[in-house]
Motif scaffolding. Structure first.
Motif, mmCIF file in Angstrom:
data_model
loop_
_atom_site.group_PDB
_atom_site.id
_atom_site.type_symbol
_atom_site.label_atom_id
_atom_site.label_comp_id
_atom_site.label_asym_id
_atom_site.label_seq_id
_atom_site.Cartn_x
_atom_site.Cartn_y
_atom_site.Cartn_z
ATOM 1 N N ASP A 231 4.562 3.562 -3.959
ATOM 2 C CA ASP A 231 6.017 3.770 -4.032
ATOM 3 C C ASP A 231 6.287 4.748 -5.164
ATOM 4 O O ASP A 231 5.722 4.610 -6.253
ATOM 5 C CB ASP A 231 6.739 2.448 -4.286
ATOM 6 C CG ASP A 231 8.234 2.542 -4.023
ATOM 7 O OD1 ASP A 231 8.913 3.314 -4.741
ATOM 8 O OD2 ASP A 231 8.715 1.858 -3.102
ATOM 9 N N ASP A 232 7.146 5.729 -4.923
ATOM 10 C CA ASP A 232 7.382 6.735 -5.953
ATOM 11 C C ASP A 232 8.401 6.291 -6.994
ATOM 12 O O ASP A 232 8.615 6.990 -7.989
ATOM 13 C CB ASP A 232 7.823 8.063 -5.324
ATOM 14 C CG ASP A 232 9.125 7.945 -4.558
ATOM 15 O OD1 ASP A 232 9.385 6.869 -3.982
ATOM 16 O OD2 ASP A 232 9.884 8.929 -4.515
ATOM 17 N N HIS A 233 9.019 5.133 -6.792
ATOM 18 C CA HIS A 233 9.943 4.599 -7.785
ATOM 19 C C HIS A 233 9.180 3.651 -8.706
ATOM 20 O O HIS A 233 8.822 2.528 -8.306
ATOM 21 C CB HIS A 233 11.111 3.877 -7.116
ATOM 22 C CG HIS A 233 12.035 4.798 -6.392
ATOM 23 N ND1 HIS A 233 11.876 5.096 -5.049
ATOM 24 C CD2 HIS A 233 13.097 5.521 -6.824
ATOM 25 C CE1 HIS A 233 12.822 5.948 -4.679
ATOM 26 N NE2 HIS A 233 13.574 6.218 -5.738
ATOM 27 N N ALA A 234 8.946 4.091 -9.934
ATOM 28 C CA ALA A 234 8.117 3.330 -10.868
ATOM 29 C C ALA A 234 8.682 1.943 -11.150
ATOM 30 O O ALA A 234 7.930 0.967 -11.267
ATOM 31 C CB ALA A 234 7.955 4.109 -12.174
ATOM 32 N N LEU A 235 10.010 1.825 -11.223
ATOM 33 C CA LEU A 235 10.620 0.537 -11.542
ATOM 34 C C LEU A 235 10.356 -0.471 -10.432
ATOM 35 O O LEU A 235 9.977 -1.618 -10.692
ATOM 36 C CB LEU A 235 12.127 0.710 -11.755
ATOM 37 C CG LEU A 235 12.890 -0.523 -12.242
ATOM 38 C CD1 LEU A 235 12.351 -0.974 -13.602
ATOM 39 C CD2 LEU A 235 14.382 -0.217 -12.344
ATOM 40 N N PHE A 236 10.533 -0.047 -9.187
ATOM 41 C CA PHE A 236 10.269 -0.935 -8.053
ATOM 42 C C PHE A 236 8.789 -1.292 -8.000
ATOM 43 O O PHE A 236 8.421 -2.453 -7.794
ATOM 44 C CB PHE A 236 10.689 -0.265 -6.742
ATOM 45 C CG PHE A 236 10.399 -1.080 -5.521
ATOM 46 C CD1 PHE A 236 11.268 -2.077 -5.112
ATOM 47 C CD2 PHE A 236 9.242 -0.866 -4.777
ATOM 48 C CE1 PHE A 236 10.994 -2.852 -3.982
ATOM 49 C CE2 PHE A 236 8.961 -1.623 -3.659
ATOM 50 C CZ PHE A 236 9.842 -2.619 -3.255
ATOM 51 N N GLY B 291 7.859 -3.737 -10.663
ATOM 52 C CA GLY B 291 8.426 -5.047 -10.335
ATOM 53 C C GLY B 291 7.571 -5.775 -9.311
ATOM 54 O O GLY B 291 7.332 -6.988 -9.435
ATOM 55 N N MET B 292 7.087 -5.052 -8.304
ATOM 56 C CA MET B 292 6.235 -5.655 -7.291
ATOM 57 C C MET B 292 4.909 -6.103 -7.893
ATOM 58 O O MET B 292 4.387 -7.167 -7.555
ATOM 59 C CB MET B 292 5.991 -4.663 -6.156
ATOM 60 C CG MET B 292 7.189 -4.419 -5.255
ATOM 61 S SD MET B 292 7.731 -5.918 -4.392
ATOM 62 C CE MET B 292 6.264 -6.285 -3.424
ATOM 63 N N VAL B 293 4.371 -5.284 -8.783
ATOM 64 C CA VAL B 293 3.109 -5.645 -9.440
ATOM 65 C C VAL B 293 3.269 -6.953 -10.208
ATOM 66 O O VAL B 293 2.433 -7.872 -10.101
ATOM 67 C CB VAL B 293 2.630 -4.518 -10.380
ATOM 68 C CG1 VAL B 293 1.445 -4.994 -11.222
ATOM 69 C CG2 VAL B 293 2.243 -3.276 -9.590
#
Length: 218
Positions: A11-16, A19-21
């Protein structure tokens, strides 16, 4: 100790992504072995990290999720892919399933559903959550009315038995259940299923169902 499920996140959105990690690493059964900001970085790292499941965004730079899914399924067909996206267009979703995606979730899915999807595709190869069931229902109920019987619209030469098996698969029946209904061995049903996938160019059960819906069989 049981073996943990190895997961990659693209995913190119680091925040998302982070969060998933954090969410997945809280589960003792999961371990995140790879993070990638685009499909190309993901593919480049697969051979060394060896993920079993990939959570894949669609809109990414360099190599998007659609092309990444297609390439990964060609090179690593055993890897399970769950698409996690904001896109909910029916045709878009069924196309991803035809390419071999094992599940499709929206980004506002409940964390429990994400975990459930991961566990399910590892054991059953595909995950049909509420969203995907709704998409399939829409495709079936909203398709144009056709006067001819469905099999006349199949551009691929499926036998009568293969069509029977495919329709039962669309209904969610297992190999064992289909074998009992058709008075066949489970091995024979598996053979029909493999030939259907070969003829339709699909990668798994989800892809077969998506293909069948698009062609008016289910």
């Amino acid at each position: 100790m049981e073996k943990k499920i190895r997961i990659a996140i693209a995913d190119d959105h680091a925040l998302f992504r982070r969060g998933m990690v954090s969410l997945l690493n809280m589960n003792d059964d999961f371990t995140v072995v790879l993070e990638a900001a685009n499909g190309q970085d993901l593919i480049n790292a697969i051979s060394t990290t060896k993920p079993e499941v990939i959570l894949m965004d669609l809109q990414m730079p360099i190599l998007d999720g659609i092309r990444a899914t297609e390439q990964i399924k060609r090179i690593y067909p055993e890897i399970k892919i769950i698409v996690i996206s904001m896109h909910d267009e029916d045709q878009f979703v069924t196309r991803l399933m035809e390419l071999g995606a094992n599940g499709y979730l929206l980004k506002d899915a409940d964390p429990d559903e994400v975990e459930r999807a991961i566990r399910t595709i590892v054991t059953e190869d595909y995950y049909y959550g509420p969203f995907l069931v709704k998409v399939m229902h829409n495709r079936i109920t909203n398709k144009p009315i056709k006067k001819e019987v469905p099999k006349l619209f199949v551009p691929i030469d499926l036998s009568e038995r293969e069509l029977e098996v495919l329709k039962f698969i669309c209904e969610g029946m297992t190999t064992t259940q289909i074998a009992e209904v058709l008075f066949l061995s489970a091995r024979t049903v598996e053979g029909h299923r493999n030939r259907i996938m070969e003829k339709t160019g699909t990668k798994n059960v989800a892809g077969m169902v998506a293909w069948a819906v698009r062609n008016g069989i289910c």
